[in-house]
Scaffold this active site. Sequence first.
Site, PDB file in Angstrom:
ATOM      1  CG  ASN A  82      -6.535  -0.726   1.200  1.00  0.00           C
ATOM      2  OD1 ASN A  82      -5.814  -0.357   0.273  1.00  0.00           O
ATOM      3  ND2 ASN A  82      -6.056  -1.117   2.363  1.00  0.00           N
ATOM      4  CG  HIS A  94      -3.171   3.440   2.259  1.00  0.00           C
ATOM      5  ND1 HIS A  94      -3.661   3.114   1.016  1.00  0.00           N
ATOM      6  CD2 HIS A  94      -3.200   2.294   2.990  1.00  0.00           C
ATOM      7  CE1 HIS A  94      -3.966   1.835   1.000  1.00  0.00           C
ATOM      8  NE2 HIS A  94      -3.701   1.314   2.182  1.00  0.00           N
ATOM      9  CB  CYS A 126      -0.943   0.008   1.185  1.00  0.00           C
ATOM     10  SG  CYS A 126      -2.121  -1.346   1.154  1.00  0.00           S
TER      11      CYS A 126
HETATM   12  N1  ACO Z   1     -17.692  -8.826   9.133  1.00  0.00           N
HETATM   13  C1  ACO Z   1     -18.142  -9.075  10.386  1.00  0.00           C
HETATM   14  N2  ACO Z   1     -17.329  -9.335  11.413  1.00  0.00           N
HETATM   15  C2  ACO Z   1     -16.009  -9.312  11.170  1.00  0.00           C
HETATM   16  C3  ACO Z   1     -15.478  -9.068   9.895  1.00  0.00           C
HETATM   17  C4  ACO Z   1     -16.369  -8.819   8.855  1.00  0.00           C
HETATM   18  N3  ACO Z   1     -15.977  -8.556   7.603  1.00  0.00           N
HETATM   19  N4  ACO Z   1     -14.130  -9.101   9.975  1.00  0.00           N
HETATM   20  C5  ACO Z   1     -13.824  -9.384  11.243  1.00  0.00           C
HETATM   21  N5  ACO Z   1     -14.956  -9.516  11.970  1.00  0.00           N
HETATM   22  C6  ACO Z   1     -15.098  -9.814  13.389  1.00  0.00           C
HETATM   23  C7  ACO Z   1     -13.880 -10.485  13.965  1.00  0.00           C
HETATM   24  O1  ACO Z   1     -13.929 -11.881  13.768  1.00  0.00           O
HETATM   25  C8  ACO Z   1     -14.010 -10.122  15.437  1.00  0.00           C
HETATM   26  O2  ACO Z   1     -14.942 -10.976  16.036  1.00  0.00           O
HETATM   27  P1  ACO Z   1     -14.711 -11.499  17.554  1.00  0.00           P
HETATM   28  O3  ACO Z   1     -14.709 -10.242  18.385  1.00  0.00           O
HETATM   29  O4  ACO Z   1     -15.878 -12.385  17.765  1.00  0.00           O
HETATM   30  O5  ACO Z   1     -13.378 -12.177  17.532  1.00  0.00           O
HETATM   31  C9  ACO Z   1     -14.623  -8.717  15.391  1.00  0.00           C
HETATM   32  O6  ACO Z   1     -15.224  -8.587  14.093  1.00  0.00           O
HETATM   33  C10 ACO Z   1     -13.617  -7.615  15.573  1.00  0.00           C
HETATM   34  O7  ACO Z   1     -12.474  -7.913  14.729  1.00  0.00           O
HETATM   35  P2  ACO Z   1     -11.236  -6.965  14.676  1.00  0.00           P
HETATM   36  O8  ACO Z   1     -10.192  -7.588  13.813  1.00  0.00           O
HETATM   37  O9  ACO Z   1     -10.884  -6.579  16.085  1.00  0.00           O
HETATM   38  O10 ACO Z   1     -11.890  -5.729  13.935  1.00  0.00           O
HETATM   39  P3  ACO Z   1     -11.284  -4.320  13.731  1.00  0.00           P
HETATM   40  O11 ACO Z   1     -12.151  -3.318  14.317  1.00  0.00           O
HETATM   41  O12 ACO Z   1      -9.817  -4.301  14.048  1.00  0.00           O
HETATM   42  O13 ACO Z   1     -11.439  -4.155  12.143  1.00  0.00           O
HETATM   43  C11 ACO Z   1     -10.087  -4.232  10.173  1.00  0.00           C
HETATM   44  C12 ACO Z   1     -10.779  -5.049  11.264  1.00  0.00           C
HETATM   45  C13 ACO Z   1     -11.153  -3.481   9.420  1.00  0.00           C
HETATM   46  C14 ACO Z   1      -9.356  -5.189   9.260  1.00  0.00           C
HETATM   47  C15 ACO Z   1      -9.129  -3.242  10.837  1.00  0.00           C
HETATM   48  O14 ACO Z   1      -8.320  -3.917  11.759  1.00  0.00           O
HETATM   49  C16 ACO Z   1      -8.268  -2.517   9.845  1.00  0.00           C
HETATM   50  O15 ACO Z   1      -8.739  -1.720   9.059  1.00  0.00           O
HETATM   51  N6  ACO Z   1      -6.959  -2.745   9.908  1.00  0.00           N
HETATM   52  C17 ACO Z   1      -6.014  -2.026   9.068  1.00  0.00           C
HETATM   53  C18 ACO Z   1      -6.003  -2.534   7.681  1.00  0.00           C
HETATM   54  C19 ACO Z   1      -5.080  -1.645   6.868  1.00  0.00           C
HETATM   55  O16 ACO Z   1      -4.792  -0.524   7.221  1.00  0.00           O
HETATM   56  N7  ACO Z   1      -4.568  -2.105   5.803  1.00  0.00           N
HETATM   57  C20 ACO Z   1      -3.699  -1.208   5.040  1.00  0.00           C
HETATM   58  C21 ACO Z   1      -2.453  -1.712   4.879  1.00  0.00           C
HETATM   59  S1  ACO Z   1      -2.681  -3.221   4.096  1.00  0.00           S
HETATM   60  C22 ACO Z   1      -1.608  -3.289   2.809  1.00  0.00           C
HETATM   61  O17 ACO Z   1      -0.520  -2.807   2.812  1.00  0.00           O
HETATM   62  C23 ACO Z   1      -2.120  -4.066   1.694  1.00  0.00           C
END
Ligand code: ACO
Length: 330
Positions: free
Chosen positions: A281, A251, A112
């Site tokens: 993204n 980003h 990214c």
């Molecule tokens: N739908 C429903 N529930 C979900 C989903 C989904 N799509 N994905 C995860 N969950 C659940 C998880 O299983 C978890 O359930 P649990 O509490 O029962 O275990 C709950 O939702 C919370 O999961 P988290 O991983 O804590 O969710 P978070 O709020 O952290 O959001 C996300 C996840 C959106 C991926 C976030 O962490 C994020 O945006 N991270 C950064 C990603 C990023 O910046 N990428 C850019 C760089 S990537 C690159 O270089 C290609």
Amino acid sequence: MTRAAVVQGLGAMVPPGIVTNAMLAERLDTSDEWIRTRTGIAQRHMVEPGVATSDLAVVAGERALKAAGTDRVDLVVLATTTPDHPCPATAPSVAARLGLAGVASYDVSAVCTGFIYGLYAGAGAIAAGLADSALVIGAETYSSILNPEDRTTSVIFGDGAGAVVLRAGGADEPGALLGFDLGSDGSLADLIMIPAGGSRQRTPVEPADAYFTMNGKQVFRHAVERMEGAARSVLAKTGWRADDVDCFVGHQANIRILRTVALQLGLPEDRLAVNLDRVGNTSAASIPLALADAARDGVLKPGDRVVLTAFGGGVTWGATGLIWPDISVF
Ligand code: ACO
């Protein structure tokens, strides 16, 4: 006058196919509400099978060249996580299809952060006098590497491409790239990875090994810290205060990441360029697509002080700054 790379034209494209959150919720255990509130994303664009990254890169490249009013550059840099083939690089094929066979061309792999790394490569070659112009493209077909059964990644990423033409000019001109801050930490490489298909693990042990994997929680934390740090470093280089920034183009990973970075920098939220709701993204294409949408929406205007920053796999991060020039955007 100090020689610098100046942005001369911007082009962008997303494929026509739209995948809404509701469409994903039909096949995955997720919901429109979860995706919107946790990420800010409402839809993403995805190619039909058979459409490759170079196909998107060529369209974005053509548009950037047209916007710059030129058909020649000395260098083509393509930032991508999803090359057409593991070997060779995709940039030479893109250059040839743009009528630029014969020029230097290569891929940059910084996930990214790829577009910022690509700008650094193009700007560095121009500033050093090795080239007088460069086409820097960020292009991705994440749909080709997403695990269709993984809800944690499938809801986030989309396909698209964006490109800028850089020309040699002066550091005091609008559009001049005013310094970079780039970094990496390979000790965190496993946070974002396709485990199989390289020399370390030649074939998948588990089917999921062939797909893109991400530790979202950890990535979130590092993305906030590194994007803020890189932006601060560029502010120090430009001599701007956070409040001087008219348009902050981070980003487009997650609206919560962008808001947290803005809050920590002391930047009002209305200075953020945001298009992740429409495109998700798009990794290396994220920054030029966000710039193009911000320019079209009137969020980004000539004369604005702009900071660009990204974080991605590797892990890698980077930022640069410029005064937005009066250029065409196609
Ligand atoms: N739908 C429903 N529930 C979900 C989903 C989904 N799509 N994905 C995860 N969950 C659940 C998880 O299983 C978890 O359930 P649990 O509490 O029962 O275990 C709950 O939702 C919370 O999961 P988290 O991983 O804590 O969710 P978070 O709020 O952290 O959001 C996300 C996840 C959106 C991926 C976030 O962490 C994020 O945006 N991270 C950064 C990603 C990023 O910046 N990428 C850019 C760089 S990537 C690159 O270089 C290609």
